[in-house]
Motif scaffolding. Structure first.
Motif, PDB file in Angstrom:
ATOM      1  N   PHE A  12      43.435  37.446  43.529  1.00 31.13           N
ATOM      2  CA  PHE A  12      43.081  37.821  44.902  1.00 31.13           C
ATOM      3  C   PHE A  12      44.259  38.498  45.601  1.00 31.13           C
ATOM      4  O   PHE A  12      44.095  39.520  46.288  1.00 31.13           O
ATOM      5  N   GLU A  13      45.461  37.949  45.408  1.00 28.83           N
ATOM      6  CA  GLU A  13      46.660  38.534  46.021  1.00 28.83           C
ATOM      7  C   GLU A  13      46.861  39.953  45.509  1.00 28.83           C
ATOM      8  O   GLU A  13      47.191  40.869  46.267  1.00 28.83           O
ATOM      9  N   THR A  14      46.628  40.141  44.207  1.00 28.15           N
ATOM     10  CA  THR A  14      46.797  41.465  43.606  1.00 28.15           C
ATOM     11  C   THR A  14      45.796  42.460  44.184  1.00 28.15           C
ATOM     12  O   THR A  14      46.150  43.578  44.564  1.00 28.15           O
ATOM     13  N   THR A  15      44.536  42.042  44.275  1.00 29.48           N
ATOM     14  CA  THR A  15      43.485  42.982  44.698  1.00 29.48           C
ATOM     15  C   THR A  15      43.430  43.154  46.215  1.00 29.48           C
ATOM     16  O   THR A  15      42.624  43.932  46.713  1.00 29.48           O
ATOM     17  N   SER A  16      44.276  42.446  46.944  1.00 30.18           N
ATOM     18  CA  SER A  16      44.303  42.625  48.397  1.00 30.18           C
ATOM     19  C   SER A  16      45.128  43.847  48.799  1.00 30.18           C
ATOM     20  O   SER A  16      45.141  44.241  49.956  1.00 30.18           O
ATOM     21  N   SER A  17      45.829  44.434  47.816  1.00 28.80           N
ATOM     22  CA  SER A  17      46.642  45.616  48.077  1.00 28.80           C
ATOM     23  C   SER A  17      45.865  46.875  47.694  1.00 28.80           C
ATOM     24  O   SER A  17      45.364  46.985  46.571  1.00 28.80           O
ATOM     25  N   ILE A  18      45.771  47.835  48.613  1.00 27.47           N
ATOM     26  CA  ILE A  18      45.059  49.079  48.317  1.00 27.47           C
ATOM     27  C   ILE A  18      45.713  49.808  47.152  1.00 27.47           C
ATOM     28  O   ILE A  18      45.044  50.272  46.227  1.00 27.47           O
ATOM     29  N   ALA A  19      47.046  49.884  47.156  1.00 26.46           N
ATOM     30  CA  ALA A  19      47.754  50.594  46.077  1.00 26.46           C
ATOM     31  C   ALA A  19      47.502  49.935  44.723  1.00 26.46           C
ATOM     32  O   ALA A  19      47.276  50.613  43.715  1.00 26.46           O
ATOM     33  N   LYS A  20      47.536  48.600  44.710  1.00 30.94           N
ATOM     34  CA  LYS A  20      47.311  47.890  43.443  1.00 30.94           C
ATOM     35  C   LYS A  20      45.873  48.089  42.972  1.00 30.94           C
ATOM     36  O   LYS A  20      45.618  48.254  41.780  1.00 30.94           O
ATOM     37  N   CYS A  21      44.932  48.064  43.908  1.00 23.60           N
ATOM     38  CA  CYS A  21      43.529  48.314  43.538  1.00 23.60           C
ATOM     39  C   CYS A  21      43.367  49.698  42.922  1.00 23.60           C
ATOM     40  O   CYS A  21      42.652  49.878  41.942  1.00 23.60           O
TER      41      CYS A  21
END
Length: 260
Positions: free
Chosen positions: A159-168
């Motif tokens: 969830f923490e990872t996918t909360s970032s637009i750049a990471k998504c």
């Protein structure tokens, strides 16, 4: 994470044990902890090395398998590794296949579990949605036969990872790159002993994908684990380790003849 993570330059990695090297590659939403069972089972007799792949650090325009392969090559030069057993789960298996095709002389044995490279349902059929914890929890659970394996700690991490637009954006770029890099026409070139371990209930790379890898990689053997989805080494570490142990023993490396 109960093992020390070393940080040197651009690299973060685990390096446990001594002996013949097992190089482990995690998947798109994977983490070093995915391999705890393998470290526990093999670090007393093998050197187990696990690099953190820079999946979320890549600029979105460079996010793809080529960049991850380039990173792996640089890491292996940095660690002065030129002979090892290569084990990859999901996207990590895909990168392992690309590396083996490019550097066959460095790979002693290849172990794939739930590998992409032929077919995969990305994130269980869809790309990550930002900001929806319940959606992420459902998608992470989808990776396992037993949803209880999807611990709160694991869900929080994704969830923490996918909360970032750049990471998504990086995740989407890498997933699309994986779908473009179909290796069906190249796998005939792999001739190192290859072990395929598949979950019989895998929804992301279904069982027929394991059979197709078996058909296309000539020196390969395929094992299924029942009541198991996309990460056998996490869901059934004991069974996974037994299969891996038997494969390594059966394909033991020949010791060089003594010089008289």
């Amino acid at each position: 994470m109960k093992y020390q993570v070393h940080e040197e330059g651009e690299f973060r990695y685990i390096d446990e044990g001594q002996g013949e090297t097992l190089l482990l590659l995690h998947g798109l939403f994977g983490a070093l902890s995915n391999w705890d069972g393998v470290i526990d089972g093999f670090s007393s007799r093998y050197r187990v090395i696990i690099p953190v792949l820079p999946i979320y650090e890549l600029p979105p325009r460079k996010a793809g398998l080529e960049a991850l392969l380039d990173f792996l090559e640089k890491f292996l030069v940095f660690k002065e590794l030129s002979s090892f057993n290569l084990l990859g789960n999901s996207l990590g298996g895909h990168i392992g296949l690309l590396y083996t095709l490019k550097h066959p002389e460095n790979v002693q044995r290849l172990i794939l579990t739930g590998s992409s490279g032929l077919f995969e349902n990305s994130m269980g059929g869809s790309f990550p949605k930002r900001g929806s914890y319940s959606y992420i929890a459902e998608r992470v659970a989808y990776t396992f036969y037993d949803p209880k394996v999807a611990t709160k700690e694991l869900i929080d991490e994704v969830f923490e990872t996918t909360s970032s637009i750049a990471k998504c954006m990086s995740i989407v770029g890498i997933a699309k790159s994986a779908q473009r890099h179909n290796l069906a026409k190249e796998l005939y070139r792999i001739d190192v002993p290859t072990l395929l371990v598949w979950g019989l209930n895998d929804t992301i790379t279904p069982p027929y994908v394991g059979h197709e890898f078996k058909r296309l990689i000539k020196n390969s053997e395929l094992h299924f684990i029942d009541k198991c989805c996309h990460a056998p080494m996490m869901e059934h570490p004991g069974k996974f380790n037994v299969i891996l142990e038997q494969f390594l023993a059966k394909n033991a490396l020949l010791e060089p003849a003594p010089i008289h």
